[in-house]
Design an enzyme around this catalytic site. Sequence first.
Site, PDB file in Angstrom:
ATOM      1  N   GLY A  33       0.809  -1.214   0.000  1.00  0.00           N
ATOM      2  CA  GLY A  33       0.000   0.000   0.000  1.00  0.00           C
ATOM      3  C   GLY A  33       0.838   1.258   0.000  1.00  0.00           C
ATOM      4  O   GLY A  33       2.039   1.209  -0.235  1.00  0.00           O
ATOM      5  N   ASN A  34       0.194   2.390   0.227  1.00  0.00           N
ATOM      6  CA  ASN A  34       0.908   3.672   0.252  1.00  0.00           C
ATOM      7  C   ASN A  34       0.298   4.601   1.299  1.00  0.00           C
ATOM      8  O   ASN A  34      -0.667   4.237   1.966  1.00  0.00           O
ATOM      9  CB  ASN A  34       0.905   4.303  -1.147  1.00  0.00           C
ATOM     10  CG  ASN A  34      -0.488   4.614  -1.626  1.00  0.00           C
ATOM     11  OD1 ASN A  34      -1.155   5.487  -1.096  1.00  0.00           O
ATOM     12  ND2 ASN A  34      -0.944   3.865  -2.626  1.00  0.00           N
ATOM     13  N   ARG A  35       0.877   5.790   1.417  1.00  0.00           N
ATOM     14  CA  ARG A  35       0.545   6.688   2.519  1.00  0.00           C
ATOM     15  C   ARG A  35      -0.633   7.621   2.263  1.00  0.00           C
ATOM     16  O   ARG A  35      -0.866   8.518   3.067  1.00  0.00           O
ATOM     17  CB  ARG A  35       1.762   7.576   2.834  1.00  0.00           C
ATOM     18  CG  ARG A  35       2.919   6.848   3.419  1.00  0.00           C
ATOM     19  CD  ARG A  35       4.043   7.839   3.689  1.00  0.00           C
ATOM     20  NE  ARG A  35       5.232   7.199   4.206  1.00  0.00           N
ATOM     21  CZ  ARG A  35       5.385   6.865   5.493  1.00  0.00           C
ATOM     22  NH1 ARG A  35       4.430   7.136   6.361  1.00  0.00           N
ATOM     23  NH2 ARG A  35       6.485   6.272   5.882  1.00  0.00           N
ATOM     24  N   SER A  36      -1.338   7.496   1.171  1.00  0.00           N
ATOM     25  CA  SER A  36      -2.406   8.450   0.880  1.00  0.00           C
ATOM     26  C   SER A  36      -3.539   8.345   1.910  1.00  0.00           C
ATOM     27  O   SER A  36      -4.035   7.265   2.195  1.00  0.00           O
ATOM     28  CB  SER A  36      -2.966   8.196  -0.514  1.00  0.00           C
ATOM     29  OG  SER A  36      -4.037   9.083  -0.754  1.00  0.00           O
ATOM     30  N   ALA A 100      -3.819   7.819  -5.029  1.00  0.00           N
ATOM     31  CA  ALA A 100      -2.494   7.248  -5.228  1.00  0.00           C
ATOM     32  C   ALA A 100      -2.701   5.805  -5.679  1.00  0.00           C
ATOM     33  O   ALA A 100      -3.092   4.947  -4.882  1.00  0.00           O
ATOM     34  CB  ALA A 100      -1.691   7.301  -3.940  1.00  0.00           C
TER      35      ALA A 100
END
Length: 228
Positions: A33-36, A100
């Site tokens: 995953g990512n930080r959005s 994102a």
Amino acid sequence: LDRGAVQPDLAGRHVVVSAGGTREPLDPVRFIGNRSSGLQGYALARTAAARGARVTLVAANVALPDPAGARVVPVGSAEEMRKAVLEAAGDADAVVMAAAVADFRPVDYRGSKIKKAEGAEPEPIRLAKNPDILAELGERRRAGQVIVGFAAETDDVLANGRAKLARKRSDLLVVNQVGEDLTFGRPDNAAVILGADGSSTEVERGAKEALADVVWDLVAARLDPLPA
Ligand code: CTP
Ligand code: CA
């Protein structure tokens, strides 16, 4: 400060906004995953609804209350987001990709949880490229549809932004500098919004709502007039 009555300048329009960050599953309990946080996309949905638009918000893994006046379509992975966005974009006047989207996904999905094996090294994770949703929107756009992307850059921010805008055939690209807690999870944001017409609009650090309103100003200016 009295900003006066909000102009319903998006009345009669359907806008699609994507928000959050996709998760690419490895097994039933794990993902890449990512930080959005989804805050910028939710601010875009809220402000568009306040300006009279019908809003479809495609939300990936966001822990935020549904914005008033938006239809929320929850998704998980990039592939799910692609399906939901392309479907909603069919009759949309504008599409804003604030999400994102993971560039890569694991090639193999394990239907059962990956276990540690005694004495053995872990398997490497092989990755495959995800489809580029914004580029597909640029290719398939209906006449008069306005396509907006976001770009997170750490280096050569403007040059990379210009190249990205052209490559994805978008009308507008909101470029912000990321890293060192400049954007993710913060209520404020700063950006330069590049236009395919060569324009460039600087938005000073301020509430994500304020940036959202500038995006809608630029979108509204590019929409064909509504039929009388
Ligand atoms: N985007 C998308 N589909 C992808 C990747 C990105 O629709 N598979 C969209 C994002 O929602 C954003 C824009 O493309 O609006 C730019 O995303 P960004 O990650 O900055 O660009 P990339 O083309 O993925 O380039 P890179 O990450 O290599 O800088
Ligand atoms: Ca990317």
